[in-house]
Design a protein around this motif. Sequence first.
Motif, PDB file in Angstrom:
ATOM      1  N   MET A 147      15.477  55.698  20.574  1.00 19.35           N
ATOM      2  CA  MET A 147      15.962  54.419  21.101  1.00 19.35           C
ATOM      3  C   MET A 147      14.643  53.696  21.353  1.00 19.35           C
ATOM      4  SD  MET A 147      18.756  55.786  23.742  1.00 19.35           S
ATOM      5  CE  MET A 147      19.384  54.002  24.334  1.00 19.35           C
ATOM      6  N   SER A 148      13.410  53.852  20.819  1.00 23.97           N
ATOM      7  CA  SER A 148      12.405  53.055  21.128  1.00 23.97           C
ATOM      8  C   SER A 148      12.209  51.890  20.044  1.00 23.97           C
ATOM      9  CB  SER A 148      11.374  54.109  21.234  1.00 23.97           C
ATOM     10  OG  SER A 148      10.027  53.378  21.080  1.00 23.97           O
ATOM     11  N   ARG A 149      11.453  50.948  20.616  1.00 25.74           N
ATOM     12  CA  ARG A 149      10.988  49.894  19.536  1.00 25.74           C
ATOM     13  C   ARG A 149       9.500  49.997  19.396  1.00 25.74           C
ATOM     14  NH1 ARG A 149      15.111  44.526  20.305  1.00 25.74           N
ATOM     15  NH2 ARG A 149      17.022  45.780  19.959  1.00 25.74           N
ATOM     16  N   ASN A 150       9.038  51.002  19.874  1.00 25.73           N
ATOM     17  CA  ASN A 150       7.509  51.390  19.548  1.00 25.73           C
ATOM     18  C   ASN A 150       6.758  50.230  20.195  1.00 25.73           C
ATOM     19  OD1 ASN A 150       8.123  53.463  17.805  1.00 25.73           O
ATOM     20  ND2 ASN A 150       8.656  51.896  15.971  1.00 25.73           N
ATOM     21  N   ARG A 151       7.128  49.989  21.385  1.00 22.77           N
ATOM     22  CA  ARG A 151       6.015  49.004  22.275  1.00 22.77           C
ATOM     23  C   ARG A 151       5.377  50.055  23.398  1.00 22.77           C
ATOM     24  NH1 ARG A 151      10.211  45.214  21.646  1.00 22.77           N
ATOM     25  NH2 ARG A 151      10.654  45.252  24.032  1.00 22.77           N
ATOM     26  N   ARG A 152       6.381  50.324  24.181  1.00 23.51           N
ATOM     27  CA  ARG A 152       5.937  51.288  25.329  1.00 23.51           C
ATOM     28  C   ARG A 152       7.024  52.193  25.578  1.00 23.51           C
ATOM     29  NH1 ARG A 152       5.377  48.924  30.720  1.00 23.51           N
ATOM     30  NH2 ARG A 152       7.384  47.875  30.358  1.00 23.51           N
ATOM     31  N   GLU A 153       6.818  53.383  25.451  1.00 23.08           N
ATOM     32  CA  GLU A 153       7.729  54.505  25.629  1.00 23.08           C
ATOM     33  C   GLU A 153       8.056  54.752  27.185  1.00 23.08           C
ATOM     34  OE1 GLU A 153       9.192  56.217  23.543  1.00 23.08           O
ATOM     35  OE2 GLU A 153       8.541  55.187  21.938  1.00 23.08           O
ATOM     36  N   THR A 154       7.229  54.630  28.135  1.00 25.93           N
ATOM     37  CA  THR A 154       7.497  54.939  29.422  1.00 25.93           C
ATOM     38  C   THR A 154       6.942  54.149  30.460  1.00 25.93           C
ATOM     39  OG1 THR A 154       5.802  56.684  29.806  1.00 25.93           O
ATOM     40  CG2 THR A 154       7.911  57.364  29.119  1.00 25.93           C
ATOM     41  N   ALA A 155       7.491  54.067  31.638  1.00 24.15           N
ATOM     42  CA  ALA A 155       6.708  53.125  32.756  1.00 24.15           C
ATOM     43  C   ALA A 155       7.610  53.441  34.052  1.00 24.15           C
ATOM     44  CB  ALA A 155       6.982  51.664  32.376  1.00 24.15           C
ATOM     45  N   GLN A 156       6.922  53.497  35.091  1.00 27.61           N
ATOM     46  CA  GLN A 156       7.666  53.781  36.335  1.00 27.61           C
ATOM     47  C   GLN A 156       8.459  52.780  36.796  1.00 27.61           C
ATOM     48  OE1 GLN A 156       4.078  54.607  38.918  1.00 27.61           O
ATOM     49  NE2 GLN A 156       4.606  56.965  38.711  1.00 27.61           N
ATOM     50  N   HIS A 160      21.778  45.897  22.130  1.00 30.93           N
ATOM     51  CA  HIS A 160      20.728  45.737  21.105  1.00 30.93           C
ATOM     52  C   HIS A 160      20.490  47.328  20.285  1.00 30.93           C
ATOM     53  CE1 HIS A 160      19.628  41.909  22.907  1.00 30.93           C
ATOM     54  NE2 HIS A 160      19.567  42.523  23.871  1.00 30.93           N
ATOM     55  N   VAL A 161      20.869  48.287  20.853  1.00 30.94           N
ATOM     56  CA  VAL A 161      20.906  49.397  20.240  1.00 30.94           C
ATOM     57  C   VAL A 161      21.869  50.171  20.170  1.00 30.94           C
ATOM     58  CG1 VAL A 161      18.324  49.770  20.997  1.00 30.94           C
ATOM     59  CG2 VAL A 161      20.254  50.623  22.205  1.00 30.94           C
ATOM     60  N   ARG A 162      21.956  51.224  19.145  1.00 35.01           N
ATOM     61  CA  ARG A 162      23.435  51.796  18.748  1.00 35.01           C
ATOM     62  C   ARG A 162      23.085  53.367  19.773  1.00 35.01           C
ATOM     63  NH1 ARG A 162      26.857  50.962  15.071  1.00 35.01           N
ATOM     64  NH2 ARG A 162      27.715  52.941  15.117  1.00 35.01           N
ATOM     65  N   VAL A 163      24.156  53.357  20.762  1.00 35.17           N
ATOM     66  CA  VAL A 163      24.163  54.431  21.575  1.00 35.17           C
ATOM     67  C   VAL A 163      25.655  55.180  21.567  1.00 35.17           C
ATOM     68  CG1 VAL A 163      24.150  55.283  23.841  1.00 35.17           C
ATOM     69  CG2 VAL A 163      22.746  52.979  23.153  1.00 35.17           C
ATOM     70  N   SER A 164      25.698  56.177  20.969  1.00 32.78           N
ATOM     71  CA  SER A 164      27.010  56.840  20.887  1.00 32.78           C
ATOM     72  C   SER A 164      27.612  57.457  22.081  1.00 32.78           C
ATOM     73  CB  SER A 164      26.841  58.322  19.905  1.00 32.78           C
ATOM     74  OG  SER A 164      25.955  59.358  20.334  1.00 32.78           O
ATOM     75  N   GLY A 165      26.862  57.515  23.289  1.00 36.95           N
ATOM     76  CA  GLY A 165      27.538  58.034  24.668  1.00 36.95           C
ATOM     77  C   GLY A 165      26.680  56.948  25.599  1.00 36.95           C
ATOM     78  N   GLU A 223      14.257  47.531  28.929  1.00 38.71           N
ATOM     79  CA  GLU A 223      13.859  46.036  29.467  1.00 38.71           C
ATOM     80  C   GLU A 223      14.427  45.232  28.424  1.00 38.71           C
ATOM     81  OE1 GLU A 223       9.689  47.006  31.677  1.00 38.71           O
ATOM     82  OE2 GLU A 223       9.588  46.091  29.661  1.00 38.71           O
ATOM     83  N   ASP A 224      14.779  45.596  27.096  1.00 38.90           N
ATOM     84  CA  ASP A 224      15.382  44.679  26.254  1.00 38.90           C
ATOM     85  C   ASP A 224      16.897  44.301  26.970  1.00 38.90           C
ATOM     86  OD1 ASP A 224      13.437  44.331  24.940  1.00 38.90           O
ATOM     87  OD2 ASP A 224      14.070  45.781  23.103  1.00 38.90           O
ATOM     88  N   GLU A 274      20.398  44.171  33.645  1.00 34.77           N
ATOM     89  CA  GLU A 274      19.557  43.254  34.778  1.00 34.77           C
ATOM     90  C   GLU A 274      20.043  42.332  35.366  1.00 34.77           C
ATOM     91  OE1 GLU A 274      15.716  40.482  34.240  1.00 34.77           O
ATOM     92  OE2 GLU A 274      15.855  42.047  32.905  1.00 34.77           O
ATOM     93  N   MET A 275      21.285  41.674  34.663  1.00 30.62           N
ATOM     94  CA  MET A 275      21.786  40.342  35.316  1.00 30.62           C
ATOM     95  C   MET A 275      22.579  40.871  36.590  1.00 30.62           C
ATOM     96  SD  MET A 275      20.528  38.304  33.530  1.00 30.62           S
ATOM     97  CE  MET A 275      21.311  36.838  34.328  1.00 30.62           C
ATOM     98  N   GLN A 276      22.881  42.158  36.917  1.00 32.98           N
ATOM     99  CA  GLN A 276      23.701  42.448  38.099  1.00 32.98           C
ATOM    100  C   GLN A 276      22.654  42.588  39.104  1.00 32.98           C
ATOM    101  OE1 GLN A 276      26.742  42.101  37.826  1.00 32.98           O
ATOM    102  NE2 GLN A 276      26.760  42.091  35.514  1.00 32.98           N
TER     103      GLN A 276
END
Length: 303
Positions: free
Chosen positions: A1-10, A86-91, A132-133, A138-140
Amino acid sequence: MSRNRRETAQVRRATHSGSWYTDNASELNSQLSGWLTKCERVDAPVRALIAPHAGYYYCGSCGAHAYKQMDPAKIKRVFILGPSHHVRVSGCALTATEKYRTPFYDLIVDAKINSELNGAGPFEVMSIDTDEDEHSIEMQLPYIAKAMESRKGNFTVVPVLVGSLTPEKEQMYGMIFAKYLADPENFFVISSDFCHWGQRFNYTFYDKSQGDIWKSIESLDKMGMDKIEKLDAKGFNEYLKQYQNTICGRYPIGVLLHTIEAMRKVSNGYKLSFKFLQYSQSSKCSSMRDSSVSYAAGVLMMY
């Protein structure tokens, strides 16, 4: 599910602030307070809500009708179920971060519940890019932070990205979430806009018997809203199959309805009702060249 920018962040940044809503905390507080002040409270304990997730210019006043009903004194944890755009998620997918940033203050992610959910069923983990995408969760967040400001630092959030689910998967996740909805210290936020109408959305259903196009859209939406108010998971799914209404949060709504069904099977001691408090459209379509998005705010009451 990554777009190859940043993998992790706190910390998940407030990536849509400054565009979809103001990043100025004072200005945002004034705006939300103004909308909330104009809303009335329902005379019942509320345990879940449905609110829109477009830019606040379009739907902020509508969402206020739902958020007016949150009682911070009774809430220790807020589950936020939003659809994936933006991404396909099956669950369903959980966040890997520790905090969600808002212009007001950071919301603390409930690591313990995330761990429980991971052990209870098939949950993916979002990359920070996916997290983050996505705007539906986020809008909530600013509204949650505002409604819960008296308990700042003393409540947690459980963000859940909901993919394109079959009715069977909606039922499966409903069984998982049922015990959490049954707990009066938990609150559920379901993020959804309603009909996306127009050629740019590839959806132009028009029942001419209703009159103007915007009236047809309202009638269409309210058929679906009626199924939700009746807490009819099967009926809501059949409605979607029949009309293909472009309700982007159809799957989070489906999970909520199945969660209610599963909870009822465990205990019949709950008196439940759902009520929509506000409905609006971004514009009133009058020709096939127009487009609009519909918004609705509603609450689940439990006695």
